[in-house]
Design a protein around this motif. Structure first.
Motif, PDB file in Angstrom:
ATOM      1  N   ARG A  22      13.244 -46.547 -47.419  1.00 30.95           N
ATOM      2  CA  ARG A  22      14.470 -46.364 -46.635  1.00 30.95           C
ATOM      3  C   ARG A  22      14.149 -45.965 -45.191  1.00 30.95           C
ATOM      4  NH1 ARG A  22      16.781 -42.020 -50.637  1.00 30.95           N
ATOM      5  NH2 ARG A  22      14.554 -41.517 -50.456  1.00 30.95           N
ATOM      6  N   ILE A  24      15.740 -44.866 -41.738  1.00 32.42           N
ATOM      7  CA  ILE A  24      16.953 -44.257 -41.191  1.00 32.42           C
ATOM      8  C   ILE A  24      17.079 -44.609 -39.707  1.00 32.42           C
ATOM      9  CG2 ILE A  24      18.199 -42.087 -40.827  1.00 32.42           C
ATOM     10  CD1 ILE A  24      16.325 -40.903 -43.041  1.00 32.42           C
ATOM     11  N   SER A  26      19.897 -44.709 -36.183  1.00 28.04           N
ATOM     12  CA  SER A  26      21.101 -44.064 -35.648  1.00 28.04           C
ATOM     13  C   SER A  26      21.990 -45.048 -34.908  1.00 28.04           C
ATOM     14  CB  SER A  26      20.720 -42.888 -34.737  1.00 28.04           C
ATOM     15  OG  SER A  26      19.854 -43.320 -33.704  1.00 28.04           O
ATOM     16  N   VAL A  57      19.240 -47.133 -43.591  1.00 28.66           N
ATOM     17  CA  VAL A  57      20.222 -46.067 -43.797  1.00 28.66           C
ATOM     18  C   VAL A  57      20.781 -45.725 -42.422  1.00 28.66           C
ATOM     19  CG1 VAL A  57      20.605 -43.707 -44.589  1.00 28.66           C
ATOM     20  CG2 VAL A  57      18.963 -45.173 -45.791  1.00 28.66           C
ATOM     21  N   VAL A  59      23.020 -43.671 -39.764  1.00 24.83           N
ATOM     22  CA  VAL A  59      23.654 -42.385 -39.482  1.00 24.83           C
ATOM     23  C   VAL A  59      24.013 -42.359 -37.999  1.00 24.83           C
ATOM     24  CG1 VAL A  59      22.330 -41.208 -41.282  1.00 24.83           C
ATOM     25  CG2 VAL A  59      21.470 -41.217 -38.939  1.00 24.83           C
ATOM     26  N   MET A  64      21.335 -36.042 -37.258  1.00 25.11           N
ATOM     27  CA  MET A  64      21.637 -36.486 -38.618  1.00 25.11           C
ATOM     28  C   MET A  64      20.464 -37.263 -39.208  1.00 25.11           C
ATOM     29  SD  MET A  64      25.662 -37.585 -38.417  1.00 25.11           S
ATOM     30  CE  MET A  64      25.684 -37.935 -40.178  1.00 25.11           C
ATOM     31  N   ALA A  68      18.529 -36.124 -42.535  1.00 22.92           N
ATOM     32  CA  ALA A  68      18.407 -37.037 -43.676  1.00 22.92           C
ATOM     33  C   ALA A  68      16.947 -37.197 -44.089  1.00 22.92           C
ATOM     34  CB  ALA A  68      19.020 -38.388 -43.334  1.00 22.92           C
ATOM     35  N   GLU A  73      16.382 -38.270 -47.911  1.00 29.62           N
ATOM     36  CA  GLU A  73      17.324 -39.377 -48.023  1.00 29.62           C
ATOM     37  C   GLU A  73      16.788 -40.651 -47.378  1.00 29.62           C
ATOM     38  OE1 GLU A  73      20.934 -37.867 -46.399  1.00 29.62           O
ATOM     39  OE2 GLU A  73      21.109 -36.273 -47.911  1.00 29.62           O
ATOM     40  N   ALA A  77      12.339 -42.312 -40.142  1.00 27.69           N
ATOM     41  CA  ALA A  77      13.540 -42.204 -39.313  1.00 27.69           C
ATOM     42  C   ALA A  77      13.201 -42.478 -37.856  1.00 27.69           C
ATOM     43  CB  ALA A  77      14.177 -40.826 -39.451  1.00 27.69           C
TER      44      ALA A  77
END
Length: 326
Positions: A22, A24, A26, A57, A59, A64, A68, A73, A77
């Motif tokens: 995953r 992440i 933004s 993912v 966000v 955030m 995550a 999560e 990222a």
């Protein structure tokens, strides 16, 4: 009964299917900047060809994304460098930046047509987000490199780039900083000039503003996938430095954007792609030194690169792929 028992044994013995990796981000949709490489790599099969199943993912904003990542999560990222560096300075020890798919914000400085040189800004009004904001701090560094006495600027806090652009169009400020995307979307910009272009802006302030970070646990347990994600992003970036290729992919991802605007952006980004991972020790040292000179880092302890970066995965990928051509 024996057959059922044998099938149950096989099911227990078989390895569980690997969970998707995953990533992440933004951006709530494919962005009009080189950070689009992550969305486009997924949509165009780059991750699959690198041997990793990736799930995005989405966000809103870096806080955030970091929350995550720390909550498990996601495995990687895309975050702002200053936020990651501040966490390290405050004692977070388990996060590492491993690459940058879009290391620099595509900033430029636009001005009224009668302002022909940066030095002509002295004594004039300059729109900023807020005092101490990224656009303010970076632009001060850029203008100082151009010989401008930044103490002689009349700073006008205005908020978001679109608001600053409108203020410039309306003649409420003499100049401001904005992204090339904001500039491209402006109506009637023929009455303005680019005072400091995107390439010159980054040359004066070679600050890496965004990085992809992972936890040390992910580096330990899923390193092969981390390297596969980096490989896919590097290969995609090498393809997208051809303006026509990026335009074709973006026309599918963002049919709401006029093709002429995409073509203008593609030309502007020709030198902005992270074709070798966007991650060098020299630039990160410059980034760290600059950030520690800003208001947000006052009182924080200095941190070394080894406390918040890991160059190993990218170095492995580049050894496999070789340097980019050109």
């Amino acid at each position: 009964m024996k057959r059922l028992f044998a099938l149950l044994l096989l099911a227990v013995a078989a390895p569980a299917a690997a969970e998707p990796f995953r990533l992440i981000v933004s951006d709530l949709e494919t962005p009009l900047v080189p950070n689009s490489v992550m969305d486009l790599a997924l949509a165009n099969g780059y991750f699959e060809r690198a041997g990793v199943e990736v799930e995005l993912v989405r966000v809103q904003q870096t806080p955030m994304a970091l929350a995550a990542l720390q909550a498990g999560e996601g495995e990687m990222a895309n975050v702002s460098t200053d936020a990651l560096l501040q966490l390290a300075a405050r004692g977070t020890t388990d996060l590492r930046a491993v690459m940058s798919p879009n290391k620099a914000l595509p900033f430029l400085i636009a001005a009224k047509p009668e302002i022909e040189t940066p030095r002509a800004l002295e004594g004039r009004s300059f729109g900023i987000g807020r005092v101490g904001s990224l656009d303010h701090s970076l632009s001060a560094k850029v203008l100082a490199a151009e010989g401008v006495d930044v103490s002689k600027l009349n700073l006008v806090p205005l908020g978001q780039p679109a608001v600053r652009a409108q203020a410039l169009l309306a003649g409420q400020v003499d100049a401001t900083t904005m992204s090339i995307g904001t500039w491209t979307a402006m109506p009637d910009r023929e009455g303005l000039r680019i005072l400091v272009g995107m390439d010159a802006y980054f040359a004066a302030a070679p600050v890496t503003t965004k990085v992809n970070a992972v936890t040390t646990e992910v580096l330990k347990s899923r390193r092969a996938e981390v390297e596969a994600v980096i490989e896919a992003l590097v290969l995609a970036a090498r393809d997208f430095q051809d303006p026509a290729t990026w335009v074709e992919r973006m026309a599918v991802a963002r049919p709401d954007v006029p093709r002429a605007d995409l073509e203008e952006l593609a030309r502007a980004y020709r030198n902005s792609w992270s074709i070798d991972g966007g991650f060098t020790r020299e630039e990160l040292k410059v980034t760290t030194e600059w950030m520690y000179g800003t208001e947000d880092f006052q009182g924080l302890r200095p941190v070394g690169l080894e406390e918040w970066t890991d160059f190993g995965p990218l170095e492995t990928v580049l050894q496999k792929l070789g340097p980019a051509q050109g």
